[in-house]
Each structure stands twice: as structure tokens, then as C-alpha cells.
Design a protein around this motif. Structure first.
Motif, PDB file in Angstrom:
ATOM      1  N   ILE A 155       0.846  -1.196   0.000  1.00  0.00           N
ATOM      2  CA  ILE A 155       0.000   0.000   0.000  1.00  0.00           C
ATOM      3  C   ILE A 155       0.880   1.245   0.000  1.00  0.00           C
ATOM      4  O   ILE A 155       1.680   1.437   0.930  1.00  0.00           O
ATOM      5  N   PRO A 156       0.780   2.092  -1.014  1.00  0.00           N
ATOM      6  CA  PRO A 156       1.557   3.337  -1.011  1.00  0.00           C
ATOM      7  C   PRO A 156       0.914   4.368  -0.088  1.00  0.00           C
ATOM      8  O   PRO A 156      -0.210   4.789  -0.312  1.00  0.00           O
ATOM      9  N   ASN A 157       1.616   4.751   0.963  1.00  0.00           N
ATOM     10  CA  ASN A 157       1.100   5.746   1.900  1.00  0.00           C
ATOM     11  C   ASN A 157       1.557   7.154   1.541  1.00  0.00           C
ATOM     12  O   ASN A 157       0.845   8.127   1.786  1.00  0.00           O
ATOM     13  N   ARG A 158       2.756   7.256   0.952  1.00  0.00           N
ATOM     14  CA  ARG A 158       3.263   8.589   0.589  1.00  0.00           C
ATOM     15  C   ARG A 158       4.362   8.441  -0.452  1.00  0.00           C
ATOM     16  O   ARG A 158       5.236   7.576  -0.318  1.00  0.00           O
ATOM     17  N   ILE A 159       4.301   9.286  -1.483  1.00  0.00           N
ATOM     18  CA  ILE A 159       5.361   9.352  -2.490  1.00  0.00           C
ATOM     19  C   ILE A 159       5.653  10.822  -2.728  1.00  0.00           C
ATOM     20  O   ILE A 159       4.799  11.568  -3.199  1.00  0.00           O
ATOM     21  N   VAL A 160       6.865  11.252  -2.377  1.00  0.00           N
ATOM     22  CA  VAL A 160       7.212  12.672  -2.503  1.00  0.00           C
ATOM     23  C   VAL A 160       8.618  12.795  -3.074  1.00  0.00           C
ATOM     24  O   VAL A 160       9.518  12.016  -2.733  1.00  0.00           O
ATOM     25  N   LEU A 161       8.805  13.761  -3.961  1.00  0.00           N
ATOM     26  CA  LEU A 161      10.111  14.057  -4.536  1.00  0.00           C
ATOM     27  C   LEU A 161      10.618  15.340  -3.892  1.00  0.00           C
ATOM     28  O   LEU A 161       9.997  16.396  -4.010  1.00  0.00           O
ATOM     29  N   GLN A 162      11.748  15.220  -3.184  1.00  0.00           N
ATOM     30  CA  GLN A 162      12.286  16.361  -2.444  1.00  0.00           C
ATOM     31  C   GLN A 162      13.805  16.288  -2.482  1.00  0.00           C
ATOM     32  O   GLN A 162      14.388  15.220  -2.271  1.00  0.00           O
ATOM     33  N   ASN A 163      14.436  17.426  -2.794  1.00  0.00           N
ATOM     34  CA  ASN A 163      15.899  17.481  -2.882  1.00  0.00           C
ATOM     35  C   ASN A 163      16.449  16.450  -3.864  1.00  0.00           C
ATOM     36  O   ASN A 163      17.527  15.865  -3.642  1.00  0.00           O
ATOM     37  N   GLY A 164      15.702  16.201  -4.934  1.00  0.00           N
ATOM     38  CA  GLY A 164      16.163  15.293  -5.965  1.00  0.00           C
ATOM     39  C   GLY A 164      16.045  13.822  -5.628  1.00  0.00           C
ATOM     40  O   GLY A 164      16.538  12.969  -6.376  1.00  0.00           O
ATOM     41  N   VAL A 165      15.383  13.504  -4.523  1.00  0.00           N
ATOM     42  CA  VAL A 165      15.268  12.115  -4.086  1.00  0.00           C
ATOM     43  C   VAL A 165      13.797  11.764  -3.864  1.00  0.00           C
ATOM     44  O   VAL A 165      13.048  12.547  -3.277  1.00  0.00           O
ATOM     45  N   PHE A 166      13.397  10.590  -4.336  1.00  0.00           N
ATOM     46  CA  PHE A 166      12.057  10.095  -4.055  1.00  0.00           C
ATOM     47  C   PHE A 166      12.036   9.453  -2.669  1.00  0.00           C
ATOM     48  O   PHE A 166      12.834   8.553  -2.382  1.00  0.00           O
ATOM     49  N   GLU A 167      11.123   9.924  -1.822  1.00  0.00           N
ATOM     50  CA  GLU A 167      10.899   9.287  -0.526  1.00  0.00           C
ATOM     51  C   GLU A 167       9.538   8.607  -0.582  1.00  0.00           C
ATOM     52  O   GLU A 167       8.531   9.249  -0.885  1.00  0.00           O
ATOM     53  N   VAL A 168       9.518   7.312  -0.315  1.00  0.00           N
ATOM     54  CA  VAL A 168       8.310   6.515  -0.457  1.00  0.00           C
ATOM     55  C   VAL A 168       8.010   5.806   0.859  1.00  0.00           C
ATOM     56  O   VAL A 168       8.889   5.160   1.441  1.00  0.00           O
ATOM     57  N   VAL A 169       6.779   5.954   1.330  1.00  0.00           N
ATOM     58  CA  VAL A 169       6.315   5.238   2.523  1.00  0.00           C
ATOM     59  C   VAL A 169       5.259   4.235   2.071  1.00  0.00           C
ATOM     60  O   VAL A 169       4.298   4.605   1.394  1.00  0.00           O
ATOM     61  N   VAL A 170       5.469   2.964   2.422  1.00  0.00           N
ATOM     62  CA  VAL A 170       4.522   1.921   2.021  1.00  0.00           C
ATOM     63  C   VAL A 170       4.199   1.041   3.217  1.00  0.00           C
ATOM     64  O   VAL A 170       4.931   1.001   4.205  1.00  0.00           O
ATOM     65  N   THR A 171       3.077   0.340   3.110  1.00  0.00           N
ATOM     66  CA  THR A 171       2.700  -0.665   4.096  1.00  0.00           C
ATOM     67  C   THR A 171       2.712  -2.033   3.421  1.00  0.00           C
ATOM     68  O   THR A 171       2.104  -2.216   2.360  1.00  0.00           O
ATOM     69  N   ALA A 172       3.415  -2.987   4.029  1.00  0.00           N
ATOM     70  CA  ALA A 172       3.474  -4.355   3.525  1.00  0.00           C
ATOM     71  C   ALA A 172       2.923  -5.308   4.574  1.00  0.00           C
ATOM     72  O   ALA A 172       2.952  -5.021   5.775  1.00  0.00           O
ATOM     73  N   ARG A 173       2.403  -6.444   4.119  1.00  0.00           N
ATOM     74  CA  ARG A 173       1.844  -7.413   5.067  1.00  0.00           C
ATOM     75  C   ARG A 173       2.917  -7.984   5.976  1.00  0.00           C
ATOM     76  O   ARG A 173       2.696  -8.220   7.166  1.00  0.00           O
ATOM     77  N   ASP A 174       4.090  -8.254   5.414  1.00  0.00           N
ATOM     78  CA  ASP A 174       5.167  -8.866   6.177  1.00  0.00           C
ATOM     79  C   ASP A 174       6.507  -8.483   5.541  1.00  0.00           C
ATOM     80  O   ASP A 174       6.571  -7.817   4.508  1.00  0.00           O
ATOM     81  N   TRP A 175       7.573  -8.933   6.179  1.00  0.00           N
ATOM     82  CA  TRP A 175       8.911  -8.573   5.728  1.00  0.00           C
ATOM     83  C   TRP A 175       9.216  -9.148   4.345  1.00  0.00           C
ATOM     84  O   TRP A 175       9.875  -8.502   3.530  1.00  0.00           O
ATOM     85  N   GLU A 176       8.729 -10.359   4.059  1.00  0.00           N
ATOM     86  CA  GLU A 176       8.983 -10.982   2.762  1.00  0.00           C
ATOM     87  C   GLU A 176       8.370 -10.157   1.624  1.00  0.00           C
ATOM     88  O   GLU A 176       8.986  -9.969   0.568  1.00  0.00           O
TER      89      GLU A 176
END
Length: 216
Positions: free
Chosen positions: A92-113
Motif C-alpha cells: 500500500i503506497p502511503n506517501r510518495i514525494v520528490l524532495q531534494n532530488g530524491v524520491f521518498e516513499v512510505v509503504v505498508t506491507a503485510r510482512d517482511w517478505e
């Protein structure tokens, strides 16, 4: 997003609030763009191939050197589009932002795998991936659309409260350690220190009420 950033000299951040796939590589995208200078979205997008402006609205701020616009665009994105990589692994994508030339992405996954599979695909496709932090939560959080939160927040605050908050943030008042003092903020805004403190507390209380609800 990267192409738009190259066209804007004074961009602070570009956040992907939402996106819907149409067909043949075309997406409808909602973006929140923060810039240190005013800009004409239609003129900027006219120089980007495969992108057209559908709608633009300005989010009010109290700062003279900050312009925030919410753009709805039609964009033909060549694969890999970073949102596609996230969704292909059913995270699940919670946040996708481009700042200072870098994409920062926050996601939710069911598990580590599942998370590892997504991370490996991002690295294999885009060539680079850096894990900043991991947290374990019971609730996954809202998918994207945090730009709407910005609109809600600024609509609940007065211009004076916004001015104090933005100045405090830009001057490093909320950093640890603080880079400025309430006295310095008062001098910058040409108001009394007691007024700075009052407006900061009132603004912070308003923000907390949006999160937790009003106190009984």
C-alpha cells in the motif's frame, strides 16, 4: 514528477497525492507542488512531452515566499513508474514525494517478505534503494492523498497562525536542537514574543484537535 522538478527552479517538493491508470501508459495524477516562487502550471507543463494540465488550484498560505498548488494532470509515464513498482507487489503506497532530488516513499506491507520483494524490484529496476526506517503498526494508514490533509490543515488555521508556523518551521524552531528562538521569531514577524507563543500554542492545539478530536 522528475520532469516537472527539472522545469521548476524553485521547487521545494512534489507529492503524488493520487493516480489512476487509464490505458496505453496514460495516468491521471494529482500532485501537490510546493515552490519558493510563483509559477504558471500550464506554461511549465507545456514544455513537458506527454503531459497536459486538467485542473489547477492554489492552496492558501500566509508566506510570501511559498506557493502551493494542487495539480491534476494527464501524463504518459514510461515504465517503470515508481507507483507501478509498489502496486505490483501489492504493497500500500502511503506517501510518495520528490524532495531534494530524491524520491521518498512510505509503504505498508503485510510482512517482511513482501516488503523485501518490493524493495528488490525497485532496486533492480531503478538501480538504487535505501531503507530509512521500518515500523510495525496494526493499522496500515491511508493510501496516498495526503495533499488533502494539507488543504484541511490550512483551512483550519488563521493567516496569523499560518505565518507563525511557517516562519517557525523555516527558521528551524522545531529542529532538535532549535536553530532559532521565540524572540528571534518575534523580531522576524515584528510582533511581541508573547504573541508568537500564543499563536504557536493555538495553532498546535488546532492541529491536535484535528487528530484526536476536541477535548470534553
Amino acid at each position: 514528477m522528475a520532469k516537472l522538478r527539472r522545469e521548476l527552479d524553485d521547487v521545494r517538493s512534489i507529492e503524488l497525492d493520487n493516480a489512476f491508470y487509464v490505458e496505453d501508459g496514460t495516468w491521471i495524477e494529482s500532485l501537490t507542488v510546493a515552490s519558493s516562487a510563483a509559477f504558471d502550471p500550464e506554461a511549465v507543463l507545456a514544455d513537458i512531452s506527454g503531459v497536459s494540465l486538467f485542473y489547477s488550484s492554489e492552496i492558501p498560505t500566509a508566506s510570501d515566499d511559498l506557493e502551493i498548488r494542487r495539480l491534476t494532470i494527464l501524463a504518459t509515464e514510461s515504465y517503470p513508474f515508481i507507483l507501478s513498482l509498489v502496486l505490483r507487489q501489492e504493497t500500500i503506497p502511503n506517501r510518495i514525494v520528490l524532495q531534494n532530488g530524491v524520491f521518498e516513499v512510505v509503504v505498508t506491507a503485510r510482512d517482511w517478505e513482501q516488503f523485501r520483494a518490493m524493495a528488490d524490484e525497485v532496486k533492480d529496476t531503478l538501480g538504487e534503494f535505501e531503507l530509512l526506517s521500518v515500523t510495525q503498526n496494526e493499522e496500515p494508514g491511508e493510501p496516498l492523498d495526503s495533499g488533502r490533509l494539507t488543504e484541511v490543515l490550512v483551512s483550519k488555521l488563521t493567516d496569523d497562525q499560518l505565518a507563525v508556523l511557517e516562519t517557525a518551521y523555516n527558521e528551524g524552531y522545531f529542529d532538535i536542537p532549535r536553530e532559532t528562538s521565540a524572540t528571534d521569531l518575534a523580531d522576524e514577524l515584528d510582533i511581541a514574543q508573547s504573541t508568537v507563543s500564543e499563536r504557536l500554542r493555538t495553532a498546535e492545539r488546532t492541529l491536535l484537535e484535528l487528530i484526536y478530536g476536541p477535548r470534553d
